[in-house]
Design an enzyme around this catalytic site. Structure first.
Site, short mmCIF file in Angstrom:
data_model
loop_
_atom_site.label_atom_id
_atom_site.label_comp_id
_atom_site.label_asym_id
_atom_site.label_seq_id
_atom_site.Cartn_x
_atom_site.Cartn_y
_atom_site.Cartn_z
CE1 TYR A 80 36.55 -5.45 58.87
CE2 TYR A 80 37.61 -4.19 57.13
CZ TYR A 80 36.51 -4.44 57.93
OH TYR A 80 35.38 -3.66 57.81
NE ARG A 128 42.25 1.81 52.99
CZ ARG A 128 41.16 2.59 53.04
NH1 ARG A 128 40.04 2.13 53.55
NH2 ARG A 128 41.18 3.81 52.57
CG LEU A 201 36.64 13.36 57.13
CD1 LEU A 201 36.60 14.15 58.43
CD2 LEU A 201 35.22 13.09 56.63
NE ARG A 224 33.64 8.72 55.05
CZ ARG A 224 34.10 8.97 56.26
NH1 ARG A 224 33.24 9.15 57.26
NH2 ARG A 224 35.38 9.06 56.50
#
Length: 260
Positions: A80, A128, A201, A224
């Protein structure tokens, strides 16, 4: 967040392809006219427009605080806009916002400093970063450590360590596995002496707790796993034998009871 040259596309579940103006799309902007994979070339931002971007981040932070948020995160990862300025793969400018490391990092440092001034000293601010582009000639983990120390000096509290996104890459199964990005959080934590968040993950409470216990990160950021299970935080606390606040409507479902 500002999507930069990745803006004006269909959502991920519709393929991310470019939206024509008659479909609601628009010409994206970026540090240079270098296009992202498969998308039209963006328009290069002028210096006055870069100043407007800083102001936009400040106004966004102001709205977030007014809405009741208690933490601000500045998104400078995943290809971005702010990441596009950082990476030589997407930034070919020749002014004070391109070329050298100091110039390419100028915008995110200006955004960080301006947002800190807006929200005061008591609101935590995360940034981030994509710790590496995974491509020769791109942004590296050494760059990330160096930038993280600079961001700490202008008021950043934590670096949220992700990776990739500025250019297409192919990672193998050996590259991607549970906790595969934790090494970036550990490197930044040790190299820049700043708190870090680990992502990627991290799917269960024991795995997350082990990362913290081993001193590889200071926080775990879950996406997630929480999308799959909206009650992830409550279940993780129970797995670890901790008691956290539950919505009163759900309190009867507790297995670990409130301590006296």
């Amino acid at each position: 967040a500002h999507a930069g040259r990745k803006a004006g596309t269909r959502p991920p579940w519709q393929g991310r392809s470019h939206l024509a103006p008659e479909e609601g799309g628009w010409l994206s902007v970026g540090p240079s006219t270098i296009p992202h994979d498969g998308l039209p070339a963006p328009r290069e931002l002028s210096k006055s427009e870069i100043a407007d971007v800083v102001d936009d981040f400040v106004r966004a932070a102001r709205r977030a605080i007014a809405a009741g948020f208690q933490v601000i995160e500045i998104h400078s990862a995943h290809g971005y806009l702010l990441h596009e300025f950082l990476s030589p793969l997407s930034n070919a400018r020749t002014d004070e916002y391109g070329g050298s490391f100091e110039n390419r990092t100028r915008l995110v440092s200006e955004v960080m400093a301006a947002v800190r001034q807006e929200v005061g000293e008591t609101v935590p601010i995360f940034v981030r970063l994509s710790a590496t582009d995974y491509i020769d000639g791109g942004w590296t983990i050494d760059d990330t450590v160096r930038l993280s120390a600079m961001l700490k000096d202008v008021g950043c509290d934590l670096i949220d360590c992700s990776s990739g996104g500025v250019a297409p890459i192919r990672l193998t199964e050996d590259d991607v596995g549970p906790g595969y990005q934790v090494k970036f959080a550990e490197a930044v934590r040790n190299g820049a002496n700043i708190a870090t968040g680990a992502v990627g993950l991290i799917n269960d409470a024991e795995q997350a707790e082990a990362i913290l216990g081993d001193g590889k990160a200071d926080a775990i950021l879950v996406a997630r796993a929480a999308m799959r299970n909206p009650h992830f935080a409550m279940e993780a606390a129970e797995q670890l034998g901790e008691v956290i606040e539950w919505p009163p409507q759900l309190d009867r479902a507790r297995r670990v009871k409130q301590r006296a």
